[in-house]
Motif scaffolding. Structure first.
Motif, PDB file in Angstrom:
ATOM      1  N   ILE A 280    -116.312 -33.608  36.803  1.00  0.00           N
ATOM      2  CA  ILE A 280    -117.673 -34.145  36.676  1.00  0.00           C
ATOM      3  C   ILE A 280    -118.162 -34.642  38.030  1.00  0.00           C
ATOM      4  CG2 ILE A 280    -119.098 -35.960  35.617  1.00  0.00           C
ATOM      5  CD1 ILE A 280    -117.196 -35.894  33.216  1.00  0.00           C
ATOM      6  N   TYR A 281    -117.263 -35.356  38.700  1.00  0.00           N
ATOM      7  CA  TYR A 281    -117.595 -35.918  40.008  1.00  0.00           C
ATOM      8  C   TYR A 281    -117.965 -34.801  40.992  1.00  0.00           C
ATOM      9  CZ  TYR A 281    -116.988 -38.422  44.389  1.00  0.00           C
ATOM     10  OH  TYR A 281    -117.193 -38.949  45.631  1.00  0.00           O
ATOM     11  N   GLU A 282    -117.105 -33.769  41.043  1.00  0.00           N
ATOM     12  CA  GLU A 282    -117.330 -32.654  41.972  1.00  0.00           C
ATOM     13  C   GLU A 282    -118.640 -31.940  41.661  1.00  0.00           C
ATOM     14  OE1 GLU A 282    -115.979 -31.631  44.617  1.00  0.00           O
ATOM     15  OE2 GLU A 282    -114.158 -32.825  44.708  1.00  0.00           O
ATOM     16  N   ALA A 283    -118.890 -31.725  40.352  1.00  0.00           N
ATOM     17  CA  ALA A 283    -120.113 -31.020  39.961  1.00  0.00           C
ATOM     18  C   ALA A 283    -121.339 -31.832  40.376  1.00  0.00           C
ATOM     19  CB  ALA A 283    -120.121 -30.777  38.461  1.00  0.00           C
ATOM     20  N   GLY A 284    -121.243 -33.149  40.196  1.00  0.00           N
ATOM     21  CA  GLY A 284    -122.354 -34.021  40.598  1.00  0.00           C
ATOM     22  C   GLY A 284    -122.611 -33.928  42.082  1.00  0.00           C
TER      23      GLY A 284
ATOM     24  N   GLU B 231    -125.685 -31.741  46.796  1.00  0.00           N
ATOM     25  CA  GLU B 231    -125.792 -30.893  47.989  1.00  0.00           C
ATOM     26  C   GLU B 231    -126.935 -29.898  47.839  1.00  0.00           C
ATOM     27  OE1 GLU B 231    -122.102 -28.816  48.915  1.00  0.00           O
ATOM     28  OE2 GLU B 231    -121.149 -30.781  48.982  1.00  0.00           O
ATOM     29  N   LEU B 232    -127.006 -29.299  46.645  1.00  0.00           N
ATOM     30  CA  LEU B 232    -128.059 -28.313  46.398  1.00  0.00           C
ATOM     31  C   LEU B 232    -129.430 -28.963  46.512  1.00  0.00           C
ATOM     32  CD1 LEU B 232    -126.689 -26.222  43.417  1.00  0.00           C
ATOM     33  CD2 LEU B 232    -126.931 -25.539  45.798  1.00  0.00           C
ATOM     34  N   ILE B 233    -129.533 -30.127  45.924  1.00  0.00           N
ATOM     35  CA  ILE B 233    -130.818 -30.809  45.907  1.00  0.00           C
ATOM     36  C   ILE B 233    -131.222 -31.225  47.318  1.00  0.00           C
ATOM     37  CG2 ILE B 233    -130.221 -33.233  45.519  1.00  0.00           C
ATOM     38  CD1 ILE B 233    -132.458 -31.371  43.180  1.00  0.00           C
TER      39      ILE B 233
ATOM     40  N   ASP C 292    -136.305 -37.430  40.903  1.00  0.00           N
ATOM     41  CA  ASP C 292    -135.698 -37.705  39.600  1.00  0.00           C
ATOM     42  C   ASP C 292    -134.305 -37.119  39.510  1.00  0.00           C
ATOM     43  OD1 ASP C 292    -137.924 -38.980  38.943  1.00  0.00           O
ATOM     44  OD2 ASP C 292    -138.828 -37.334  37.802  1.00  0.00           O
ATOM     45  N   PHE C 293    -134.213 -35.896  39.998  1.00  0.00           N
ATOM     46  CA  PHE C 293    -132.945 -35.198  39.889  1.00  0.00           C
ATOM     47  C   PHE C 293    -131.873 -35.889  40.715  1.00  0.00           C
ATOM     48  CE2 PHE C 293    -130.613 -31.259  39.196  1.00  0.00           C
ATOM     49  CZ  PHE C 293    -131.095 -30.955  37.929  1.00  0.00           C
ATOM     50  N   ASN C 294    -132.280 -36.282  41.903  1.00  0.00           N
ATOM     51  CA  ASN C 294    -131.338 -36.948  42.790  1.00  0.00           C
ATOM     52  C   ASN C 294    -130.851 -38.256  42.159  1.00  0.00           C
ATOM     53  OD1 ASN C 294    -129.947 -36.762  45.224  1.00  0.00           O
ATOM     54  ND2 ASN C 294    -131.257 -38.335  46.124  1.00  0.00           N
ATOM     55  N   ASN C 295    -131.766 -38.989  41.525  1.00  0.00           N
ATOM     56  CA  ASN C 295    -131.373 -40.236  40.864  1.00  0.00           C
ATOM     57  C   ASN C 295    -130.362 -39.971  39.753  1.00  0.00           C
ATOM     58  OD1 ASN C 295    -132.919 -41.728  42.503  1.00  0.00           O
ATOM     59  ND2 ASN C 295    -134.656 -41.913  41.083  1.00  0.00           N
ATOM     60  N   LEU C 296    -130.636 -38.937  38.969  1.00  0.00           N
ATOM     61  CA  LEU C 296    -129.699 -38.602  37.887  1.00  0.00           C
ATOM     62  C   LEU C 296    -128.320 -38.274  38.452  1.00  0.00           C
ATOM     63  CD1 LEU C 296    -131.945 -36.315  35.655  1.00  0.00           C
ATOM     64  CD2 LEU C 296    -131.259 -38.663  35.225  1.00  0.00           C
ATOM     65  N   LEU C 297    -128.331 -37.506  39.529  1.00  0.00           N
ATOM     66  CA  LEU C 297    -127.050 -37.098  40.115  1.00  0.00           C
ATOM     67  C   LEU C 297    -126.303 -38.299  40.687  1.00  0.00           C
ATOM     68  CD1 LEU C 297    -128.216 -33.775  41.719  1.00  0.00           C
ATOM     69  CD2 LEU C 297    -126.486 -34.031  39.941  1.00  0.00           C
ATOM     70  N   GLN C 298    -127.073 -39.217  41.282  1.00  0.00           N
ATOM     71  CA  GLN C 298    -126.432 -40.418  41.829  1.00  0.00           C
ATOM     72  C   GLN C 298    -125.709 -41.182  40.718  1.00  0.00           C
ATOM     73  OE1 GLN C 298    -125.950 -40.984  44.863  1.00  0.00           O
ATOM     74  NE2 GLN C 298    -127.249 -39.261  45.432  1.00  0.00           N
ATOM     75  N   VAL C 299    -126.349 -41.238  39.532  1.00  0.00           N
ATOM     76  CA  VAL C 299    -125.737 -41.935  38.403  1.00  0.00           C
ATOM     77  C   VAL C 299    -124.439 -41.216  38.001  1.00  0.00           C
ATOM     78  CG1 VAL C 299    -126.020 -42.563  35.979  1.00  0.00           C
ATOM     79  CG2 VAL C 299    -127.925 -42.840  37.568  1.00  0.00           C
ATOM     80  N   ILE C 300    -124.528 -39.901  37.882  1.00  0.00           N
ATOM     81  CA  ILE C 300    -123.331 -39.129  37.481  1.00  0.00           C
ATOM     82  C   ILE C 300    -122.206 -39.320  38.491  1.00  0.00           C
ATOM     83  CG2 ILE C 300    -122.428 -36.795  37.093  1.00  0.00           C
ATOM     84  CD1 ILE C 300    -125.264 -36.028  36.146  1.00  0.00           C
ATOM     85  N   VAL C 301    -122.562 -39.160  39.775  1.00  0.00           N
ATOM     86  CA  VAL C 301    -121.547 -39.268  40.831  1.00  0.00           C
ATOM     87  C   VAL C 301    -120.991 -40.693  40.886  1.00  0.00           C
ATOM     88  CG1 VAL C 301    -121.199 -39.206  43.324  1.00  0.00           C
ATOM     89  CG2 VAL C 301    -122.465 -37.383  42.203  1.00  0.00           C
TER      90      VAL C 301
END
Ligand code: ADP
Ligand code: MG
Length: 561
Positions: free
Chosen positions: A234-238, A243-245, A202-211
């Protein structure tokens, strides 16, 4: 009672013979009769006493516990300094492995006992003096066993000690405790793994959307637009979140591994080359190997990551002085080890040890190190994913990992990886595994933002430090400022402000030995490439390049001094 009169006399110490002459014939006969009966009674009592004594003796001699009857000796200051054995039983002789002890001093029978166990002299002395019994357990060093000892005193300056060898019980208890601790640790890691695996998707999907969306928005904007920098944040944080995930995924064992037979020695030697070039010169690196090291089935890339993560931690723990020792040897894990380590099967293993002489850790830290996101490092310095990743990789290889550490005494990681049995036929891949990671700093120059971001992320995940510049001018400025730290430049040729060729010339003017890789787009012509090579670039590659190939090339170039 005539006899009782006489008997009283006897007990009254003034042993006067009864005046038999005063007795009548009848009384005399009765006296003889009573005397006879009393005599028989005495004999019986004597016999009983003897029987009871020999019974106690038999008990002492045959009891399963060791028994020693001793007399304390004192020094000039009236402190107990020795004891003499007055009697010991067979169990004591078996326990101690000593014979003919009667009359012998303990300091002669067991040399060194005073230094090893001064407390024994204190306890025995106290019991022999006060008559108060004591019971205690001791890890008896001279014999290497655990003893349960009961001491009491039958007379002043004397003591009787009864010994029970509780080594097996103690060992079982220790194993049990270790197993309990391991179980709790394994359950904890399992739970975190499940949690991590659960949120990963789920988290990875959310991050993909943000990025993804911030990337699209960035492409529509110009560099100088007011919200460009905010979007970039925002892009960098995503990306950072992604990376963390990714680290979490490795930990929760959700990604695939590709194993093949490898010789860990070969891999460690290659790794040492990278390490010694990047780590502080005052840190020595020593290697130790079994001459005939068994092969293991492992994913070479992941093994490299294990070594890299351990090395980074070791470096952080040592600042600029110390020693790293990496070794690999064959070993057998027996039932005892496997009983106390959840999920490990007995059999042949290769033991990889990784030690440093750094700060070490206290028990509390040690109990958390493998948890994802556990870090004691300053914010921005540590992610807390290094050891969680190592743990995940080792578990995925059906291995086991232990860590021994004490504050001020360095740290040792022991990793057991299942060995390929020598009789199992395997063909080892002779082509050397080319290492793909490093800790050097690379300057990446490209005018296209997505290229910069993707490439620097990839370089960072391979362990490199990355600086980026979006044109030749910025690159030259950075090189002037940070040149000493930059080991390699990856340079685009077609760029605004100052193009790659000019930038290359400038950089080589600042440092003629600078290592530069040219990365060219499809529009670059061959003349421009050969000019760059003639100027001193090491190699040129076409974009889009294969990242694995690129990493190999970087390593090759950095490897050549
Ligand atoms: P990070 O390095 O990002 O903090 P790790 O998972 O690699 O995360 O390590 C977790 C913690 O374990 C570190 O913050 C540190 O406290 C401790 N640690 C790991 N390796 C060592 C070591 N070799 N010496 C001392 N402490 C260590
Ligand atoms: Mg780390």
């Amino acid at each position: 009672m005539i006899w009782s009169r006489v008997a009283t006399d006897i007990h009254g110490k003034s042993l006067t013979s009864p005046d038999i002459s005063t007795l009548s014939a009848e009384e005399l006969q009765q006296f003889v009769h009573e005397f006879h009966i009393q005599n028989i009674a005495l004999e019986i009592r004597n016999q009983e006493l003897q029987e009871s004594q020999s019974c106690y003796r038999m008990l002492c001699q045959n009891m399963l516990e060791g028994f020693a009857y001793c007399k304390i000796l004192y020094d000039e200051d009236c402190r107990p300094c020795d004891w003499i054995y007055l009697d010991v039983n067979r169990a004591f002789e078996r326990l101690s492995g000593l014979n003919n002890l009667v009359g012998v001093k303990v300091t002669e029978a067991i040399p060194g006992i005073k230094e090893a166990h001064p407390e024994l002299f204190e306890i025995y002395g106290r019991v022999a003096l006060t008559g108060q019994s004591e019971k205690f357990e001791i890890d008896f060093k001279p014999l290497g066993i655990f003893l349960d000892i009961s001491v009491f005193s039958p007379a002043k300056d004397h003591f009787i000690a009864v010994f029970e060898n509780v080594t097996d019980r103690r060992r079982a208890q220790k194993e049990n405790e270790a197993l309990q601790a391991q179980l709790i640790q394994a359950q904890k890691m399992e739970a975190i793994g499940t949690l991590a695996g659960g949120i990963y998707h789920d988290f990875n999907n959310l991050l993909q959307v943000i990025v993804g969306y911030s990337e699209i928005l960035l492409q529509r904007k110009q560099l100088n637009e007011s919200d460009y920098a905010d979007l970039e944040q925002i892009y960098e944080a995503g990306k950072r979140g992604a990376e963390l995930i990714q680290g979490l995924m490795t930990f929760s064992r959700k990604d695939d591994i590709q194993t093949k037979p490898i010789n860990l020695e070969v891999q460690i030697r290659q790794f040492k080359n990278i390490l010694s070039r990047t780590i502080h010169k005052m840190i020595r690196i020593e290697l130790m190997f079994d001459p005939a090291l068994a092969l293991i089935k492992a994913d070479p890339g992941q093994m490299e990551q294990v070594l890299m993560n351990l090395a980074v931690n070791a470096r952080d723990a040592m600042s600029d002085k110390g020693k790293i020792t990496i070794g690999a040897k064959n070993t057998i894990l027996d039932e005892t080890y496997c009983n106390t380590h959840v999920g490990v099967k007995p059999g042949p293993y290769v033991l990889l040890t990784f030690s440093d002489t750094g700060t070490g850790m206290d028990k509390e830290t040690l109990s958390h190190i493998f948890e994802p996101f556990f870090t004691t490092k300053a914010e921005g310095k540590g992610t807390g994913l290094g050891l969680a990743t190592v743990y995940g990789i080792v578990k995925r290889h059906n291995g086991s990992i232990d860590c021994e550490s004490e504050p001020g005494h360095g740290t040792t990681f022991k990793i057991y990886l299942p060995a390929i049995p020598p009789d199992e036929k395997v063909s080892i891949d002779k082509t050397p595994v080319s290492p793909k990671s490093g800790m050097e700093t690379i300057l990446f120059v490209d005018d296209e933002e997505p290229v910069r971001i993707v490439s620097s992320r990839m370089l960072k995940s391979a362990g490199y430090g990355v600086l980026t510049a979006c044109n030749g001018k910025q690159a030259v400025d950075l090189f002037k400022r940070e040149g000493g730290n930059i080991s390699l430049v990856i340079l685009d040729l077609l760029m605004p402000v100052m193009d790659g060729q000019e930038c290359l010339e400038e950089i080589l003017r600042i440092d003629p030995k600078a290592k530069v890789i040219i990365a060219t787009g499809v529009t670059t012509n061959n003349k421009q490439i050969s000019l760059a090579i003639d100027t001193g670039a090491r190699v040129a590659v076409h974009k889009p390049y294969d990242m694995t190939e690129m990493l190999k090339m970087i390593r090759d170039i950095l490897g050549k001094t």
